[in-house]
Structures are given as C-alpha cells and as structure tokens.
Design a protein around this motif. Structure first.
Motif, PDB file in Angstrom:
ATOM      1  N   VAL A  74       0.824  -1.211   0.000  1.00  0.00           N
ATOM      2  CA  VAL A  74       0.000   0.000   0.000  1.00  0.00           C
ATOM      3  C   VAL A  74       0.860   1.264   0.000  1.00  0.00           C
ATOM      4  O   VAL A  74       0.707   2.112  -0.885  1.00  0.00           O
ATOM      5  CB  VAL A  74      -1.009  -0.019   1.174  1.00  0.00           C
ATOM      6  N   PRO A  75       1.800   1.445   0.944  1.00  0.00           N
ATOM      7  CA  PRO A  75       2.623   2.661   0.877  1.00  0.00           C
ATOM      8  C   PRO A  75       3.497   2.703  -0.383  1.00  0.00           C
ATOM      9  O   PRO A  75       3.724   3.777  -0.954  1.00  0.00           O
ATOM     10  CB  PRO A  75       3.498   2.614   2.127  1.00  0.00           C
ATOM     11  N   GLN A  76       3.965   1.551  -0.826  1.00  0.00           N
ATOM     12  CA  GLN A  76       4.771   1.512  -2.048  1.00  0.00           C
ATOM     13  C   GLN A  76       3.942   1.967  -3.251  1.00  0.00           C
ATOM     14  O   GLN A  76       4.427   2.703  -4.103  1.00  0.00           O
ATOM     15  CB  GLN A  76       5.291   0.095  -2.264  1.00  0.00           C
ATOM     16  N   GLY A  77       2.704   1.547  -3.319  1.00  0.00           N
ATOM     17  CA  GLY A  77       1.822   1.968  -4.403  1.00  0.00           C
ATOM     18  C   GLY A  77       1.540   3.455  -4.363  1.00  0.00           C
ATOM     19  O   GLY A  77       1.510   4.123  -5.407  1.00  0.00           O
ATOM     20  N   ILE A  78       1.338   3.995  -3.176  1.00  0.00           N
ATOM     21  CA  ILE A  78       1.094   5.435  -3.034  1.00  0.00           C
ATOM     22  C   ILE A  78       2.305   6.224  -3.502  1.00  0.00           C
ATOM     23  O   ILE A  78       2.180   7.212  -4.235  1.00  0.00           O
ATOM     24  CB  ILE A  78       0.718   5.777  -1.576  1.00  0.00           C
ATOM     25  N   ILE A  82       2.403   8.873  -6.755  1.00  0.00           N
ATOM     26  CA  ILE A  82       2.854  10.263  -6.588  1.00  0.00           C
ATOM     27  C   ILE A  82       4.074  10.537  -7.468  1.00  0.00           C
ATOM     28  O   ILE A  82       4.153  11.565  -8.146  1.00  0.00           O
ATOM     29  CB  ILE A  82       3.150  10.568  -5.103  1.00  0.00           C
ATOM     30  N   THR A  83       5.031   9.613  -7.469  1.00  0.00           N
ATOM     31  CA  THR A  83       6.237   9.784  -8.288  1.00  0.00           C
ATOM     32  C   THR A  83       5.893   9.825  -9.769  1.00  0.00           C
ATOM     33  O   THR A  83       6.405  10.676 -10.512  1.00  0.00           O
ATOM     34  CB  THR A  83       7.238   8.642  -8.013  1.00  0.00           C
ATOM     35  N   ALA A  85       3.058  10.739 -11.134  1.00  0.00           N
ATOM     36  CA  ALA A  85       2.357  11.991 -11.429  1.00  0.00           C
ATOM     37  C   ALA A  85       3.325  13.163 -11.556  1.00  0.00           C
ATOM     38  O   ALA A  85       3.100  14.082 -12.344  1.00  0.00           O
ATOM     39  CB  ALA A  85       1.320  12.272 -10.348  1.00  0.00           C
ATOM     40  N   ARG A  86       4.416  13.123 -10.809  1.00  0.00           N
ATOM     41  CA  ARG A  86       5.388  14.223 -10.847  1.00  0.00           C
ATOM     42  C   ARG A  86       6.420  14.083 -11.958  1.00  0.00           C
ATOM     43  O   ARG A  86       6.889  15.074 -12.504  1.00  0.00           O
ATOM     44  CB  ARG A  86       6.112  14.339  -9.513  1.00  0.00           C
ATOM     45  N   VAL A  87       6.800  12.861 -12.289  1.00  0.00           N
ATOM     46  CA  VAL A  87       7.917  12.631 -13.202  1.00  0.00           C
ATOM     47  C   VAL A  87       7.475  12.451 -14.654  1.00  0.00           C
ATOM     48  O   VAL A  87       8.084  12.999 -15.565  1.00  0.00           O
ATOM     49  CB  VAL A  87       8.746  11.408 -12.735  1.00  0.00           C
ATOM     50  N   VAL A  88       6.421  11.695 -14.877  1.00  0.00           N
ATOM     51  CA  VAL A  88       6.001  11.377 -16.248  1.00  0.00           C
ATOM     52  C   VAL A  88       5.291  12.588 -16.842  1.00  0.00           C
ATOM     53  O   VAL A  88       4.319  13.082 -16.279  1.00  0.00           O
ATOM     54  CB  VAL A  88       5.076  10.137 -16.269  1.00  0.00           C
ATOM     55  N   PRO A  89       5.765  13.060 -17.990  1.00  0.00           N
ATOM     56  CA  PRO A  89       5.131  14.222 -18.602  1.00  0.00           C
ATOM     57  C   PRO A  89       3.749  13.874 -19.166  1.00  0.00           C
ATOM     58  O   PRO A  89       3.486  12.733 -19.536  1.00  0.00           O
ATOM     59  CB  PRO A  89       6.093  14.599 -19.732  1.00  0.00           C
TER      60      PRO A  89
END
Length: 101
Positions: A74-78, A82-83, A85-89
């Motif tokens: 669960v925390p790994q998926g979160i 988030i990563t 959403a921030r990294v992939v254009p």
C-alpha cells in the motif's frame, strides 16, 4: 481485489522491458545522448524484479507473515503513484501535427 486489479494493469507495461507504451513515454523526451541511458533505466528493473521479488517475498513470508506483503504494498503503491504523477510528462497536452497525404 484492488491489488489484483492494479497488478493486472501493470502487466502490459511491465512486459518486454516496460512495454511499448512505457518505452515511448520515456524515450520520447530523451535526447540522442541520453537514449542509451534511458533504455538502461527501462530494462534493468524489468530484468532484476522477477529475480529478486520471489526471494524477498519468500523471506518476508517465512520470517514475518504473509500479511506484511499487503501492508508493504500500500505505501509503495502510493509512492509510485505520486512519483509517476510528478515525473512522467503529460503527453496528451502536446499537439502532434496531422499526417497529410
């Protein structure tokens, strides 16, 4: 059920060193000088994960409990969401010229 659904959605991206769509998203923005490095970043995790994941999962189940597999996912998926959403254009925002014939 939610974890299985998430895992099923990852299969097309995870196969063949990140799948065609995953590769295109990453390689679309890579310069010629960064191209080989970008391919390495796509390939190595896809090669290493199938080797390490069963071993780590087996150790976790043997020495802790099978519940920990779900608790850790669960925390790994979160963090992954988030990563991403921030990294992939957002490639949908770009306009691509139409092919003319």
């Amino acid at each position: 059920m939610l974890q299985g659904l998430g895992g099923a959605m990852m299969v097309p991206v995870g196969l063949w060193a990140c799948g065609p769509v995953g590769r295109l998203v990453v390689l679309r923005d890579a310069d010629e000088k960064e191209f080989l490095e970008a391919i390495a970043y796509l390939t190595w995790p896809a090669l290493i994960a199938p080797v390490l994941a069963p071993v780590l999962g087996g150790l976790l189940v043997t020495y802790a409990s099978w519940h920990w597999i779900f608790i850790l996912n669960v925390p790994q998926g979160i963090v992954a969401i988030i990563t991403t959403a921030r990294v992939v254009p957002d490639i949908r925002a770009r306009r691509v010229p139409r092919l003319t014939g």
